[in-house]
Design an enzyme around this catalytic site. Structure first.
Site, mmCIF file in Angstrom:
data_model
loop_
_atom_site.group_PDB
_atom_site.id
_atom_site.type_symbol
_atom_site.label_atom_id
_atom_site.label_comp_id
_atom_site.label_asym_id
_atom_site.label_seq_id
_atom_site.Cartn_x
_atom_site.Cartn_y
_atom_site.Cartn_z
ATOM 1 N N HIS A 161 -2.712 10.997 0.895
ATOM 2 C CA HIS A 161 -2.163 10.780 2.236
ATOM 3 C C HIS A 161 -1.521 12.102 2.652
ATOM 4 C CE1 HIS A 161 -0.674 7.427 5.093
ATOM 5 N NE2 HIS A 161 -0.281 8.574 5.636
ATOM 6 N N GLU A 173 -3.297 -0.257 8.213
ATOM 7 C CA GLU A 173 -2.111 0.131 8.990
ATOM 8 C C GLU A 173 -2.252 -0.436 10.395
ATOM 9 O OE1 GLU A 173 -1.093 4.318 9.307
ATOM 10 O OE2 GLU A 173 -1.563 4.625 7.189
ATOM 11 N N ASN A 177 -7.174 1.690 10.087
ATOM 12 C CA ASN A 177 -5.865 1.831 10.709
ATOM 13 C C ASN A 177 -6.078 1.773 12.208
ATOM 14 O OD1 ASN A 177 -4.978 2.266 8.129
ATOM 15 N ND2 ASN A 177 -4.414 4.414 8.430
ATOM 16 N N ARG A 192 0.860 -1.190 0.000
ATOM 17 C CA ARG A 192 0.000 0.000 0.000
ATOM 18 C C ARG A 192 0.897 1.242 0.000
ATOM 19 N NH1 ARG A 192 -2.551 2.982 4.861
ATOM 20 N NH2 ARG A 192 -3.634 4.595 3.693
ATOM 21 N N GLU A 195 -7.095 8.361 6.434
ATOM 22 C CA GLU A 195 -7.356 8.991 7.730
ATOM 23 C C GLU A 195 -7.886 10.419 7.615
ATOM 24 O OE1 GLU A 195 -3.755 8.613 10.003
ATOM 25 O OE2 GLU A 195 -3.951 6.455 10.192
ATOM 26 N N TYR A 254 -4.239 1.733 15.950
ATOM 27 C CA TYR A 254 -3.029 1.918 16.747
ATOM 28 C C TYR A 254 -3.278 1.790 18.251
ATOM 29 C CZ TYR A 254 -0.524 3.265 12.570
ATOM 30 O OH TYR A 254 0.065 3.235 11.336
HETATM 31 O O1 IFM Z 1 2.818 7.640 10.058
HETATM 32 C C1 IFM Z 1 1.447 7.655 10.248
HETATM 33 C C2 IFM Z 1 0.733 7.495 8.920
HETATM 34 O O2 IFM Z 1 1.088 8.465 8.014
HETATM 35 C C3 IFM Z 1 -0.759 7.565 9.129
HETATM 36 N N1 IFM Z 1 -1.187 6.686 10.166
HETATM 37 C C4 IFM Z 1 -0.482 6.701 11.413
HETATM 38 C C5 IFM Z 1 0.999 6.559 11.163
HETATM 39 C C6 IFM Z 1 1.765 6.569 12.502
HETATM 40 O O3 IFM Z 1 1.549 7.764 13.175
#
Ligand code: IFM
Length: 447
Positions: A123, A355, A295, A79, A168, A297
């Site tokens: 992005h 992600e 994504n 990606r 995002e 985290y």
């Molecule tokens: O690096 C970023 C990415 O550009 C978008 N998602 C989160 C990642 C980590 O912060």
């Protein structure tokens, strides 16, 4: 029980993810126009150590060996994002043939290595020329995005079967236009909400364009950063605060895409700051998606706090838990909670983790680059993917963030997310332990 690849469906996709400004460099080469990040990084105090992406990982010149690296890791998908100003230096109008040719080579290079390209159109590196005309706050930018989508689909659509319109949108809107910590550095909540609305309009306009101009089996989706939200206690006011925060973090982004418009409670909390929405917009925005990229985290925990912000709540810093270099809580279970909830509430046709990854302080690592924390993070989240699959949720792939250490936005080069260590002086790439673990995990023969 050891985690092995053959516990996953044979067609499950394994990829890594990157983005143009974070890795390409070549900021002023071959006719590329300026992006808002080229401008923002030059403003004093915006980025740690005054870092910028002029060279970054020099991927623009090293793309072939970077693709070889991915192939050696055993990844089957990649990606990446396209830099809009590399292709259209003024954001609209004349195409920069050299810029477009770079992505042509990249796609061909992936296919030659049996890897599937997943192409993100946006992005965060908006052409500065469009920012000068109001950027995403200007409704016209949505129509320029649809033109840009057409340029890409016409050129690459015979070979690209997976498109992601935006990465995002929360960050584009809130970090870029409310908090001002990302380009273009605006601090205005109404501008942020109007931005999100125009980003979504641009998405809805681009979806049919990408489908019409690409191969017939093309899949089009969008990537959201989502956070499962938990209440700090079982007290009813904390439960309600969690629901409100979920509106701010998740439902504001999910509901319009899935035909539900903006969530009423969140709309009311924003009061006079809500975006201007034209009658046809919500129908355009709800263009059917082939997949939703998520994504993931970290989770967020909140408590009721009257008078705090638009939503009368504050985040709670949970004690006694593992945290990354970003101070983000490591909470793998949140991935299962999140995807289960998204699937139950919205029924996306397919889900992809576009992600997932972590930054830990690698500065003390020795020659062997034994980044155990990062490896454990990947493994724990992959185990959650198995739970998600056991629930019958159509999760079709996992993209690790990130292939390479890279330019981490306002943090510059200070925060490293890569499976591959990059020496930014020499551009030498070396697999960290997490990358070697991933490679060994993927090597298990697929039945
Ligand atoms: O690096 C970023 C990415 O550009 C978008 N998602 C989160 C990642 C980590 O912060």
């Amino acid at each position: 029980m050891p985690l092995t690849r053959d516990q996953f469906p044979p067609q499950f996709r394994w990829g890594s993810a990157t983005s143009s400004y974070q890795i390409e460099g070549a900021a002023h080469e071959d006719g590329k126009g300026l992006s808002i990040w080229d401008t923002f990084t030059r403003q004093p105090g915006t980025v740690k150590n005054a870092d910028h992406g002029d060279v970054a990982c020099d991927h623009y010149h090293r793309w072939e060996s970077d693709l070889d690296l991915m192939q050696d890791l055993g990844l089957d998908s990649y990606r990446f994002s396209v830099s809009w100003p590399r292709v259209l230096p003024w954001g609209t109008g004349k195409v920069n043939a050299k810029g477009l040719a770079f992505y042509d080579r990249l796609v061909d290079g992936l296919l030659a290595r049996d890897m599937t390209p997943f192409v993100t159109l946006y992005h965060w590196d908006l052409p500065q020329a469009l920012q000068d005309r109001g950027g995403w706050v200007n409704r016209d930018t949505a129509f320029r995005f649809a033109e840009y989508a057409e340029v890409l689909a016409r050129q690459l659509g015979d070979r690209v079967g997976h498109w992601i319109t935006h990465n995002e949108p929360f960050c584009t809107a809130i970090m870029g236009h409310q908090e001002g910590v990302h380009a273009p550095g605006i601090r205005d909540t109404h501008a942020a909400l109007q931005t999100l609305h125009h980003v979504y309009l641009s998405h809805g306009l681009a979806v049919p364009v990408l489908r019409e101009q690409s191969r017939t089996d093309t899949q089009v989706g969008i990537t959201l950063s989502l956070h499962p939200v938990y209440p700090a206690s079982d007290a009813p006011e904390d439960l309600q605060a969690a629901h409100r925060h979920d509106g701010f973090r998740n439902r504001w982004y999910l509901d319009p895409l899935f035909g539900q418009g903006y969530p009423q409670d969140t709309w009311e909390s924003y009061g006079p700051l809500v975006p201007h929405v034209q009658p046809e917009d919500l129908g355009i925005i709800a263009a059917p998606l082939d997949f939703l990229g998520v994504n993931y985290y970290f989770r967020e925990t909140v408590k009721h706090a009257p008078g705090q912000g638009h939503f009368d709540l504050e985040e709670v810093h949970v004690q006694g838990v593992k945290r990354t270099h970003f101070d983000w809580e490591v909470y793998p279970e949140g991935l299962t909670d999140l995807l289960t909830r998204v699937y139950e509430d919205y029924q996306p046709a397919r889900l992809l983790i576009t992600e997932n990854g972590s930054t830990f302080d690698d500065s003390a690592l020795d020659e062997k680059l034994m980044d155990h924390d990062r490896q454990q993070f990947f493994e724990a989240h992959l185990r959650e993917c198995l739970k998600v699959l056991e629930r019958g949720i159509p999760l079709e792939g996992y993209f690790a963030w990130s292939l390479l250490d890279n330019f981490e936005w306002a943090e510059g080069y200070d925060k490293r997310f890569g499976m591959v260590h990059v020496d930014f002086e020499t551009q030498e790439r070396r697999l960290k332990y997490s990358g070697r673990w991933f490679r060994d995990f993927l090597r298990v023969p697929v039945p």
